[in-house]
Design a protein around this motif. Structure first.
Motif, PDB file in Angstrom:
ATOM      1  N   ALA A 161       0.852  -1.190   0.000  1.00  0.00           N
ATOM      2  CA  ALA A 161       0.000   0.000   0.000  1.00  0.00           C
ATOM      3  C   ALA A 161       0.889   1.242   0.000  1.00  0.00           C
ATOM      4  O   ALA A 161       2.105   1.159  -0.187  1.00  0.00           O
ATOM      5  N   ALA A 162       0.293   2.407   0.229  1.00  0.00           N
ATOM      6  CA  ALA A 162       1.091   3.633   0.336  1.00  0.00           C
ATOM      7  C   ALA A 162       2.077   3.500   1.494  1.00  0.00           C
ATOM      8  O   ALA A 162       1.755   2.886   2.519  1.00  0.00           O
ATOM      9  N   PRO A 163       3.293   4.012   1.360  1.00  0.00           N
ATOM     10  CA  PRO A 163       4.285   3.874   2.435  1.00  0.00           C
ATOM     11  C   PRO A 163       3.840   4.581   3.707  1.00  0.00           C
ATOM     12  O   PRO A 163       3.238   5.656   3.660  1.00  0.00           O
ATOM     13  N   ASN A 164       4.128   3.950   4.857  1.00  0.00           N
ATOM     14  CA  ASN A 164       3.811   4.584   6.135  1.00  0.00           C
ATOM     15  C   ASN A 164       4.935   5.535   6.537  1.00  0.00           C
ATOM     16  O   ASN A 164       5.914   5.720   5.791  1.00  0.00           O
ATOM     17  N   GLU A 165       4.821   6.115   7.711  1.00  0.00           N
ATOM     18  CA  GLU A 165       5.787   7.129   8.148  1.00  0.00           C
ATOM     19  C   GLU A 165       7.202   6.561   8.226  1.00  0.00           C
ATOM     20  O   GLU A 165       8.167   7.205   7.802  1.00  0.00           O
ATOM     21  N   ASN A 166       7.347   5.353   8.780  1.00  0.00           N
ATOM     22  CA  ASN A 166       8.670   4.745   8.882  1.00  0.00           C
ATOM     23  C   ASN A 166       9.261   4.467   7.508  1.00  0.00           C
ATOM     24  O   ASN A 166      10.463   4.658   7.282  1.00  0.00           O
ATOM     25  N   GLU A 167       8.428   4.029   6.579  1.00  0.00           N
ATOM     26  CA  GLU A 167       8.921   3.703   5.238  1.00  0.00           C
ATOM     27  C   GLU A 167       9.291   4.959   4.459  1.00  0.00           C
ATOM     28  O   GLU A 167      10.227   4.945   3.657  1.00  0.00           O
ATOM     29  N   ARG A 168       8.579   6.052   4.697  1.00  0.00           N
ATOM     30  CA  ARG A 168       8.927   7.307   4.014  1.00  0.00           C
ATOM     31  C   ARG A 168      10.242   7.880   4.510  1.00  0.00           C
ATOM     32  O   ARG A 168      10.844   8.723   3.835  1.00  0.00           O
ATOM     33  N   ARG A 197      11.798  -0.801   1.788  1.00  0.00           N
ATOM     34  CA  ARG A 197      10.724  -1.655   2.298  1.00  0.00           C
ATOM     35  C   ARG A 197      10.562  -2.931   1.471  1.00  0.00           C
ATOM     36  O   ARG A 197       9.995  -3.907   1.950  1.00  0.00           O
ATOM     37  N   TYR A 235      13.222   4.533  -1.100  1.00  0.00           N
ATOM     38  CA  TYR A 235      11.959   3.865  -1.460  1.00  0.00           C
ATOM     39  C   TYR A 235      12.114   2.360  -1.656  1.00  0.00           C
ATOM     40  O   TYR A 235      11.149   1.604  -1.487  1.00  0.00           O
TER      41      TYR A 235
END
Length: 500
Positions: free
Chosen positions: A332-339, A346, A343
């Motif tokens: 899904a859209a990246p969460n805060e940790n992934e942002r 994850r 890119y």
């Protein structure tokens, strides 16, 4: 690269003691400013000659700053367990999020240099691994990672004297073992390979800093001063990205696109579908238990327009597999940790070891699809992502990963029919959201992005397979058939082993 690091650099103890308090205070201030802004990550590579003070410098820098916000990891040549994954997998696991610092004692340079010195890699393989490192570092820098690359050096005479002194002192004798003595025997070859590595990877955005390691005061102050300079520089705004040339792939004037050119008329009757489903699922099950797959891993990527049938197709694949063999990763859209990470971070986390498979329901191609169309990244970001993705997949393939990529294509008319069916079917209503309707309005932009994606990332090691999916029965069988054929063909080819 090493001439100026063998001339006897020294700083007297009084100067060292006088300067350290101010340096420590400034380093702490800069570290906390980095933490407050959280707009970039800092990765410090600690490499060099045995006995040149690498571990002591790491300990000192941790003592001068707040170690709670520093991740320190040590790396050597790859172990048999680590060779079950692609070479760079272990480094992606320890990359710090934005605002943090990582110190890597040993790094992605250690294994290539040792393999070259010990004769496991020839000159061509060594050059190839260095080029892969250059691509990796350029990508990290473009994603907001600041690289600090320290090489701590000793001349051959100084290295021999240093190891002798360490071995003679009962407090440090434990640090000198067969490995260090063996490396000293190969000092000349080690320096030759290291010099080539540093020259070819000292990039403008990530230069090497060579520090003479014989004098502790000089070594620690030089490293501390440079790190401070880097941290203070990160507080300045990043330079603007230069404008890009126009996209190489231009839109034609005949309205024919890659997706519109597919044959959406193919159908399968239910009775024939049931027979073929049993056949290809059985074949896939046998392939998953093939002994050769113990030295390989499998990554299956599904992309497609909303309602193209990705989920139901994945279920037909997993029905044929032992649950212990695979993992399905919905993206899904990246969460805060992934942002806070590059890119690709994850996705590296889910790359399977040998003998296992991962199925991605959407993937790293979001950078050149939804992020491009919706404006979530700049044009410079998605334009460079094509090359980064190709390099990523090439690295996976070299490590024995079988990559099979599917784009499930449907017509706008069939998508509309499925959307309306979802709205009126209670157990399917969760699948339809306002965002799906909004994305549909951008169909032409997505169509163009898909064409560019396939043209630029359908490679020999990871080609795209476009499956017309207006008829789900036909497309499911086509996916299963293609997957089996791709796995069978890959198992006939011998992958390159790490360090070979």
């Amino acid at each position: 690269m090493f001439d100026s690091a063998e001339i006897g650099h020294r700083i007297d103890r009084a100067t060292y003691k006088a300067e350290v308090p101010a340096l420590r205070a400034a380093l702490l201030d800069a570290q906390y400013e980095l933490l407050r802004r959280a707009d970039r990550a800092v990765v410090v590579l600690i490499n060099g000659v045995d006995g040149a003070g690498r571990s002591e410098t790491v300990n000192t820098l941790n003592a001068w700053m707040d170690p709670r916000h520093i991740r320190t990891e040590a790396f050597d040549a790859m172990t048999p367990e680590e060779r079950r994954w692609p070479e760079m997998w272990r480094f992606w696991q320890v990359l710090p999020p934005k605002g943090r610092i990582a110190m890597l004692f040993g790094s992605w340079y250690t294994d290539p240099i040792l393999a070259r010195v010990m004769g496991d890699d020839d000159a061509d393989r060594f050059a190839h691994r260095l080029e892969r490192i250059r691509q990796f570092e350029r990508m990290l820098v473009a994603e907001g990672v600041v690289l600090v690359k320290f090489w701590f050096h000793l001349s051959k005479k100084a290295a021999r004297r240093r190891l002798k002194d360490l071995a003679a002192d009962p407090r440090t004798a434990w640090r000198i073992g067969p490995r260090e003595r063996e490396h000293l025997k190969h000092y000349d070859e080690f320096i030759e390979a290291s010099d080539e590595a540093l020259r070819k990877t000292s990039l403008g955005e990530a230069p090497w800093i060579v520090i003479e390691g014989s004098d502790v005061c000089y070594r620690e102050l030089t490293a501390g001063r440079h790190l401070l300079s880097v941290l203070q520089h990160t507080a300045k705004p990043a330079p603007p990205t230069p404008p890009l040339p126009p996209s190489v792939i231009e839109t034609g004037t005949d309205d024919v696109t890659l997706l519109r050119a597919q044959d959406y008329s193919r159908r399968l009757p239910r009775e024939r579908y049931d027979r073929l489903l049993e056949r290809w699922q059985g074949r896939l099950n046998l392939l998953s238990r093939d002994a050769r797959l113990r030295e390989r891993s499998l990554v299956v990527v599904f992309e497609g327009m909303d309602a193209a049938g990705k989920g139901s197709t994945i279920r037909r694949i997993t029905q044929a597999l032992d649950a212990r063999f695979y993992r399905v990763v919905p993206v899904a859209a990246p969460n805060e940790n992934e942002r806070a990470q590059p890119y690709l971070w994850r996705f590296w986390r889910y790359i399977p070891p040998h003998g296992r498979a991962v199925i991605f329901d959407r993937s790293w191609y979001g950078r050149v699809l939804v992020e491009r169309v919706e404006g979530f990244c700049s044009e410079a970001d998605w334009m460079r992502a094509y090359g980064e993705i190709n390099a990523y997949e090439e690295e996976l393939a070299e490590a024995g990963v079988i990559i099979v990529k599917f784009w499930l294509a449907i017509t706008p008319e069939e998508q509309l029919r499925r959307f309306r069916e979802r709205e009126t079917t209670p157990h399917k209503q969760f699948k339809i959201t306002p965002e799906d309707w909004r994305n549909r309005e951008k169909w032409p932009a997505y169509e163009r992005a898909v064409q560019d994606m396939v043209d630029r990332t359908s490679t020999r090691v990871a080609p795209w397979h476009i499956v017309a999916s207006d008829d789900k029965l036909w497309s499911r069988i086509e996916v299963l058939r293609t997957l089996c054929q791709q796995v069978e063909a890959a198992l006939q080819r011998q992958p390159r082993k790490h360090g070979v």
